[in-house]
Design an enzyme around this catalytic site. Structure first.
Site, short mmCIF file in Angstrom:
data_model
loop_
_atom_site.label_atom_id
_atom_site.label_comp_id
_atom_site.label_asym_id
_atom_site.label_seq_id
_atom_site.Cartn_x
_atom_site.Cartn_y
_atom_site.Cartn_z
N CYS B 225 0.73 -1.36 0.14
CA CYS B 225 0.21 0.10 0.16
C CYS B 225 0.80 1.20 -0.01
O CYS B 225 0.45 2.28 -0.62
CB CYS B 225 -1.10 0.02 1.27
SG CYS B 225 -2.48 -0.80 1.23
N CYS B 244 29.42 -5.37 5.45
CA CYS B 244 28.02 -6.37 6.19
C CYS B 244 27.44 -5.61 7.04
O CYS B 244 27.65 -4.66 7.83
CB CYS B 244 28.65 -7.57 6.64
SG CYS B 244 28.86 -7.83 8.46
#
Lengths: 406, 406
Positions: B225, B244
């Site tokens: 949405c 990372c």
């Protein structure tokens, strides 16, 4: 038993302990990861520290590897304390000193950490076993005794005063994860006496609220400055005599997480530490607060620390300052990130600031959702007993104070 | 050594011997607790449910034992998902369906749950091993595949549509504990299609913020949405290519705790569920929010569910209602406990209410501390692809959508 018999019995038992430890070691000769002498930030599947060291490359923490220099004492290995130890162990803390005198039972299985095969073991042994397997780089010291009993209190004081991994001096922080008032007062006294900073934690008997509190002797209220602050659950209590306290792995895990997060923020110097942070599960409500020390506190060492802090502050030598925090916060509200297109920035919620000037603390002075665990002026406590730390007749005193508190 | 000291030493050694003997016995026999057919509230050391059943005697939950009737699917067994499973297992949930296709590595040891001796095992196998030992009453089903790949998506849909322990129908709830956008969109599509309620969770790449979100198809915004809402960390990012992601056992444990707390509140019907709850570790900030569905959502099943919800609401047949919550809250603010001397009661903080009317969601519409993960109008997404659930060509679509998101 004669003295000679006792000595023989001790020798015999010591031999038995050695033999059993040997057998256990043989049984456990499963693969356990090797110790790591220098932690690395290398991104590899076999580096247990890569995602922690990434906190430095992400700009959150300056020197994550400093974590190895710190010693933390954890008192109480229940639903909060055991999880606190697991988190600190996985974070690679230097040394943990574990205090608990209880035994693991199946009734503990509704909280994280202990497993059914550990039933019957002391909580300190079971914890050390699991934690050393998880991270053999951490140094563990275990103390299986009740810190509130007369003899043990001295040993407890001595242990936190000399247990530091690097200096053999004071530990860097004491964490209170106990479930009773006596133990909290004992920790408060030891930490006021030794001038050690500590963090308090607690979970309500109905399992749906908890709190953590950062105690800096002389700077913040000590545990005896005012009645303990707890988060109201907002649910009508159906308290019955003899009903056992409820507990949930969620509330206890969240409380443990918030506590260790504060520990990391304090030790590694990032973010803002809440001096008091509450949690109510019913409404997802998280009140924060600062509680200033009571200039009429019944604990004389607290008063002494208050004077010292005032002097340090005057000399500009204090590393923490409740007022400074306010200034920082006010400054930060003005900061707008240049790279942030919409100028959005987190600002702290309003933090309740409580100044304790008298013993008659009333519920109506507090912000909504918080309440004192009892009314101070209603308590029949012998002030002389409360004042005298040297006396240390905790047992008797505690009998008077012991309420249905966790 | 005095006589008293000797006696204490003997006592201490005897306890150690007993503890070691216990450990040895457990190592040798691998004692696992027996299954329990009917859970009891009896307060006994060997009752693993006593402190959970106490939630009923404390007046928090009406029928705690109902927990055994529910089936929950957990997608992703990382630092959040594995802890979620441990909490639900310890709470005595009826059945857990575990989805993950990853292998345990040492790089996972900075989060709770997995242990170094499990390195190399699939996460689902390692989890099932640990969890069945903790609570053999729970039924586990493991699925070691990537739900986003074309073939597996159908299997995933079928599993959550027929995996219910009691009915062989839909599971009661799906929990998303994944670390990527593709998997979240896949869960969103499956749950919109099957009309299954689910809860989303996420932790930021800098390890210092997280969120949970309750998704009720047609009632709340679905994952498509609007751009995903995340909590801004408030720290300047030093993002570098190839670095990372950082993670902490604290932030992940707290997020897991908040998620399972919402699960318990929803399944056992107590307290108020936050439709969106964020957490920023830097300032201990916990924003809450309700996000209404977008009447122009690109997912057609979302639009269909919106129509159904509107009809159910009209007929008064909806068990949840965003507006009803507001009324309840307003009512509750007026409640004063009669037995509460100072008239203090928790009231919920202001809850942000977001109504999505167009695709052009801008950061400035949000309350402070929250931001969209990206600007919707900037995304180059083929709307037809997004719309077509039947097409299910997720792989290709996801390649376009995959951002550096967790």
């Amino acid at each position: 038993m004669s003295q000679q018999q006792s000595e023989e019995r001790i020798k015999q038992l010591e031999e038995e302990v050695a033999s059993l430890k040997n057998q256990l070691q043989n049984q456990q000769q499963k693969v356990i990861r090797e110790k790591i002498s220098v932690i690395s930030s290398e991104v590899k599947d076999d580096n247990p520290y890569s995602r922690l060291m990434a906190l430095s490359s992400m700009g959150i923490v300056k020197n994550y590897e400093k974590i190895r220099e710190f010693t933390v004492a954890v008192v109480g290995l229940g639903g909060v304390g055991a999880v606190v130890c697991e988190m600190l162990t996985r974070c690679g803390i230097g040394k943990l000193i574990l205090f608990d005198f209880d035994i693991v039972s199946l009734a503990n299985m509704n909280r994280l950490f202990f497993t059914p095969d550990q039933v019957g073991m002391t909580k300190v042994d079971a914890s050390k076993e699991t934690l050393s397997k998880i991270n053999p780089d951490v140094v563990f010291e275990t103390c299986s005794y009740n810190i509130t009993s007369l003899d043990n209190f001295d040993t407890f004081m001595n242990t936190i005063n000399t247990g530091n991994l690097l200096t053999n001096g004071k530990v860097d922080l004491v964490l209170s994860c106990v479930d009773n008032f006596e133990a909290r007062v004992a920790i408060n006294r030891a930490c006021n006496e030794l001038n050690i900073r500590w963090m308090e934690s607690g979970v309500s008997e109905d399992a749906v609220s908890g709190h953590i509190q950062f105690m800096v002797p002389g700077l913040t209220a000590c545990y005896e400055c005012a009645p303990p602050l707890v988060v109201a659950s907002g649910v009508k209590q159906v308290k019955r005599e003899g009903v056992c306290a409820a507990s949930l792995p969620t509330t206890m895990g969240i409380t443990a997480g918030l506590l260790v997060q504060s520990v990391l923020k304090y030790l590694l110097r990032f973010g803002k530490i809440s001096y008091y942070l509450g949690y109510s599960a019913i409404n997802d409500y998280f009140p924060t607060m600062k509680v200033r020390p009571n200039p009429q506190c019944s604990n004389p060492m607290c008063l002494k620390r208050q004077t010292e802090i005032a002097k340090l502050k005057e000399e500009g030598l204090l590393d923490l300052d409740l007022d400074e925090e306010d200034k920082e916060q006010a400054d930060e509200k003005k900061i707008v990130h240049t790279e942030n297109e919409w100028g959005i920035e987190i600002v702290a919620d309003e933090v309740e600031d409580i100044d304790i000037h008298s013993h008659a603390h009333r519920h109506e002075d507090l912000s909504h959702g918080l309440e004192y665990q009892y009314e101070h002026h209603n308590k029949k406590v012998d002030e002389k007993e409360l004042v005298n730390v040297e006396n240390q007749d905790l047992d008797e005193l505690m009998k008077q104070l012991n309420e249905s508190m966790m």
